[in-house]
Design a protein around this motif. Sequence first.
Motif, short mmCIF file in Angstrom:
data_model
loop_
_atom_site.label_atom_id
_atom_site.label_comp_id
_atom_site.label_asym_id
_atom_site.label_seq_id
_atom_site.Cartn_x
_atom_site.Cartn_y
_atom_site.Cartn_z
N ASP A 1 0.82 -1.22 0.00
CA ASP A 1 0.00 0.00 0.00
C ASP A 1 0.85 1.26 0.00
OD1 ASP A 1 -2.52 -1.20 -0.14
OD2 ASP A 1 -2.55 -1.54 2.03
N ALA A 2 1.98 1.19 -0.68
CA ALA A 2 2.89 2.34 -0.79
C ALA A 2 2.55 3.12 -2.05
CB ALA A 2 4.33 1.86 -0.82
N PRO A 3 2.86 4.40 -2.10
CA PRO A 3 2.57 5.18 -3.30
C PRO A 3 3.40 4.70 -4.49
CG PRO A 3 3.75 6.50 -1.67
CD PRO A 3 3.46 5.19 -1.04
N GLN A 4 2.83 4.80 -5.66
CA GLN A 4 3.49 4.40 -6.90
C GLN A 4 4.35 5.55 -7.42
OE1 GLN A 4 3.42 1.37 -8.48
NE2 GLN A 4 2.21 0.55 -6.79
N PRO A 5 5.60 5.27 -7.78
CA PRO A 5 6.46 6.32 -8.32
C PRO A 5 6.10 6.64 -9.78
CG PRO A 5 7.61 4.23 -8.34
CD PRO A 5 6.28 3.99 -7.66
N ASP A 6 6.55 7.80 -10.24
CA ASP A 6 6.38 8.11 -11.66
C ASP A 6 7.32 7.21 -12.46
OD1 ASP A 6 9.02 9.32 -11.94
OD2 ASP A 6 8.21 11.07 -10.94
N HIS A 7 7.17 7.24 -13.78
CA HIS A 7 7.93 6.33 -14.64
C HIS A 7 9.45 6.51 -14.48
CE1 HIS A 7 9.17 3.86 -17.98
NE2 HIS A 7 9.82 4.89 -18.48
N ALA A 8 9.92 7.75 -14.46
CA ALA A 8 11.36 8.00 -14.37
C ALA A 8 11.93 7.48 -13.06
CB ALA A 8 11.65 9.49 -14.52
N THR A 9 11.23 7.70 -11.97
CA THR A 9 11.68 7.22 -10.67
C THR A 9 11.66 5.70 -10.62
OG1 THR A 9 10.84 9.23 -9.64
CG2 THR A 9 11.27 7.36 -8.18
N ALA A 10 10.62 5.10 -11.16
CA ALA A 10 10.53 3.64 -11.19
C ALA A 10 11.65 3.05 -12.03
CB ALA A 10 9.17 3.20 -11.73
N TYR A 11 11.98 3.69 -13.15
CA TYR A 11 13.06 3.21 -14.01
C TYR A 11 14.40 3.24 -13.27
CZ TYR A 11 16.42 2.96 -17.80
OH TYR A 11 17.48 2.60 -18.58
N VAL A 12 14.71 4.35 -12.62
CA VAL A 12 15.97 4.47 -11.89
C VAL A 12 16.02 3.44 -10.75
CG1 VAL A 12 17.34 5.97 -10.38
CG2 VAL A 12 16.38 6.87 -12.50
N ALA A 13 14.93 3.28 -10.02
CA ALA A 13 14.89 2.30 -8.94
C ALA A 13 15.07 0.88 -9.48
CB ALA A 13 13.57 2.42 -8.18
N THR A 14 14.46 0.62 -10.62
CA THR A 14 14.58 -0.69 -11.24
C THR A 14 16.03 -0.96 -11.68
OG1 THR A 14 12.29 -0.71 -11.96
CG2 THR A 14 13.80 -2.12 -13.17
N MET A 15 16.66 0.02 -12.30
CA MET A 15 18.05 -0.17 -12.72
C MET A 15 18.97 -0.40 -11.52
SD MET A 15 18.41 -0.14 -16.01
CE MET A 15 16.88 -1.06 -16.03
N ALA A 16 18.77 0.36 -10.46
CA ALA A 16 19.57 0.18 -9.25
C ALA A 16 19.32 -1.21 -8.65
CB ALA A 16 19.26 1.27 -8.24
N GLY A 17 18.06 -1.59 -8.60
CA GLY A 17 17.70 -2.91 -8.07
C GLY A 17 18.27 -4.04 -8.91
N ASP A 18 18.25 -3.86 -10.24
CA ASP A 18 18.81 -4.89 -11.13
C ASP A 18 20.31 -5.05 -10.89
OD1 ASP A 18 16.43 -5.48 -12.38
OD2 ASP A 18 16.89 -4.39 -14.23
N ILE A 19 21.02 -3.95 -10.83
CA ILE A 19 22.47 -4.04 -10.63
C ILE A 19 22.78 -4.63 -9.25
CG2 ILE A 19 24.59 -2.70 -10.37
CD1 ILE A 19 23.59 -0.99 -12.73
N LEU A 20 22.05 -4.21 -8.24
CA LEU A 20 22.28 -4.74 -6.89
C LEU A 20 21.98 -6.24 -6.83
CD1 LEU A 20 22.99 -4.33 -3.91
CD2 LEU A 20 20.59 -3.75 -3.52
N SER A 21 20.80 -6.64 -7.27
CA SER A 21 20.41 -8.05 -7.15
C SER A 21 21.26 -8.94 -8.06
CB SER A 21 18.92 -8.23 -7.42
OG SER A 21 18.59 -7.83 -8.73
N ASN A 22 21.48 -8.51 -9.30
CA ASN A 22 22.32 -9.31 -10.19
C ASN A 22 23.77 -9.33 -9.73
OD1 ASN A 22 20.29 -10.16 -12.01
ND2 ASN A 22 20.38 -8.21 -13.08
N GLY A 23 24.25 -8.22 -9.17
CA GLY A 23 25.61 -8.19 -8.66
C GLY A 23 25.80 -9.17 -7.51
#
Length: 146
Positions: free
Chosen positions: A51-73
């Motif tokens: 039930d957290a607020p949804q980020p705008d597209h740009a924020t979601a994209y940056v968070a996704t890229m950071a999450g991808d690098i962290l989790s894949n790393g």
Amino acid sequence: MKLLPSLAAGFAGATALTVLHEVARHLRPHDAPRMDVLGERGLRKLLGLADAPQPDHATAYVATMAGDILSNGLYFSLVGSGRHSLRRGLLLGVAAGVGGVVLPGPLGLGEAPSNRTTQTKAMTVAWYTVGGLVAGALAQALRKSR
């Protein structure tokens, strides 16, 4: 296993994987895997469950890229720093690539981003394999330099 060389190798593999995905999605927009889309869907799904607020597209994209690098790393750091790091990198990469094709549908993230065409499936598996091989090769090189 030495922690810092393993992490360095894992993050090198994750960076290589992310660069491949990002370059290809611009060069081959019709059949390149869109793991960024899957990541954003996953993020939005988790935020919705909390039930957290949804980020705008740009924020979601940056968070996704950071999450991808962290989790894949962290995942690719499992190559370790031992003698068989290249083989482990290959196996980890293939496993992640197959998972990237097979798991999104059952997880409710949709299939098209990684499963749209035969080429999309092949690129997904190949690029994760490249990420694993980069991690394994760097781990091996770091081991030899010690």
